[in-house]
Scaffold this active site. Structure first.
Site, PDB file in Angstrom:
ATOM      1  N   SER A   1       0.849  -1.185   0.000  1.00 36.17           N
ATOM      2  CA  SER A   1       0.000   0.000   0.000  1.00 36.17           C
ATOM      3  C   SER A   1       0.886   1.237   0.000  1.00 36.17           C
ATOM      4  O   SER A   1       1.970   1.230   0.602  1.00 36.17           O
ATOM      5  CB  SER A   1      -0.904   0.026   1.238  1.00 36.17           C
TER       6      SER A   1
ATOM      7  N   TYR B   1      -1.921  -0.246  10.227  1.00 42.01           N
ATOM      8  CA  TYR B   1      -2.018  -0.661   8.828  1.00 42.01           C
ATOM      9  C   TYR B   1      -0.745  -0.281   8.071  1.00 42.01           C
ATOM     10  O   TYR B   1      -0.178  -1.108   7.338  1.00 42.01           O
ATOM     11  CB  TYR B   1      -3.241  -0.019   8.179  1.00 42.01           C
TER      12      TYR B   1
END
Length: 269
Positions: free
Chosen positions: A131, A144
């Site tokens: 990501s 995250y």
């Protein structure tokens, strides 16, 4: 030319399904995975296998099914993942561990399961979906960011370790795309008495708005196809809008405190 066999984790919806559909349309043999096959009785897009990325036995069984059917695995796309938001201080540690089990340990389990076959073939490609958030510590998404950043780093190491076996490793970092990721994301509850309540609520609203207005995940699928057809893939790829990709570049050239101020200003913190 022999048809390439691709295994995609988290292939029943979102980015994973888009990748599977696109690769199949381009002539590749696609196997997707899902945690619960019973939830998709009418799934016909491509072959779907049950696989739990935190369970090595489940992984071994799914990999064995592909090998029994096809005799090889040419590409592994480690796409399955989970979102998590919240103030780090108030996020239950069991949820932090769960996020690392799925986003970091899961891809390692899958890689370990396919590497022996890829060595026998003297060829193979593993694409770890990370990501853009993994390139920076984002407020209220710190866990995250950490899971995806860790996957980026371990991919760099693994790439060097397996290069002499004809195996290639690359990461692909998407920005925000219009998927159902928010539905499965863990949100630490917003408690009225929490000192983080207002900034966390405002940041969460911005995160959800960004996803709702994001681009089509077919762009990720097309990038995966390009990587598969590259003889010497780069270590890291990014896909997303220009500003999201630019944010990674800017972080690399700006002093830390100045970049931190940009993040604070962006999230109005």
């Amino acid at each position: 030319m022999q048809q390439k066999v691709v295994l995609i984790t988290g292939g029943s919806s979102g980015i994973g399904k888009s990748i599977g559909l696109y690769l199949q349309s381009e002539g590749l043999k696609v196997y997707g995975t899902t945690r619960s096959l019973s939830k998709y009785p009418d799934f016909e897009s491509f072959e779907l296998l049950e696989l739990e990325v935190t369970d090595p036995d489940s992984i071994a069984l799914a990999v064995r099914k592909v090998l029994d059917n096809e005799g090889r695995i040419d590409v592994l796309v480690n796409n399955a993942g989970v979102g998590i938001t919240g103030p780090i201080e108030e996020t239950p540690h069991e949820e932090i561990q769960k996020a690392f089990d799925i986003n970091f340990n899961g891809p390692l389990h899958l890689a370990k399961a396919v590497l022996p076959q890829m060595r026998r073939q003297e060829s193979g490609l593993i694409i770890n979906i990370t990501s853009i958030a993994g390139a920076m510590g984002l407020p209220y998404r710190g866990i995250y960011s950490a899971t995806k950043g860790a996957l980026d780093l371990v991919s760099e190491a693994l790439r060097i370790e397996v290069k002499d076996f004809g195996i290639r490793i690359a990461t692909l970092a998407p920005g925000d795309f219009a998927t159902n990721i928010a539905a499965g994301r863990y949100h630490a509850p917003i408690e009225n008495e929490s000192p983080y309540a207002e900034p966390y609520a405002n940041t969460l609203k911005m995160i959800n708005e960004d996803v709702d207005s994001a681009g089509d995940p077919i762009l990720v699928a097309k990038e995966v196809f390009e990587i598969i057809n590259t003889n010497t893939p780069k270590v890291h790829y990014k896909v997303g809008d220009a500003m999201q990709k630019l944010s990674v570049f800017i972080k690399g050239i700006l002093p830390d405190k100045i970049y931190e101020k940009l993040i604070v200003r962006h999230y109005k913190l």
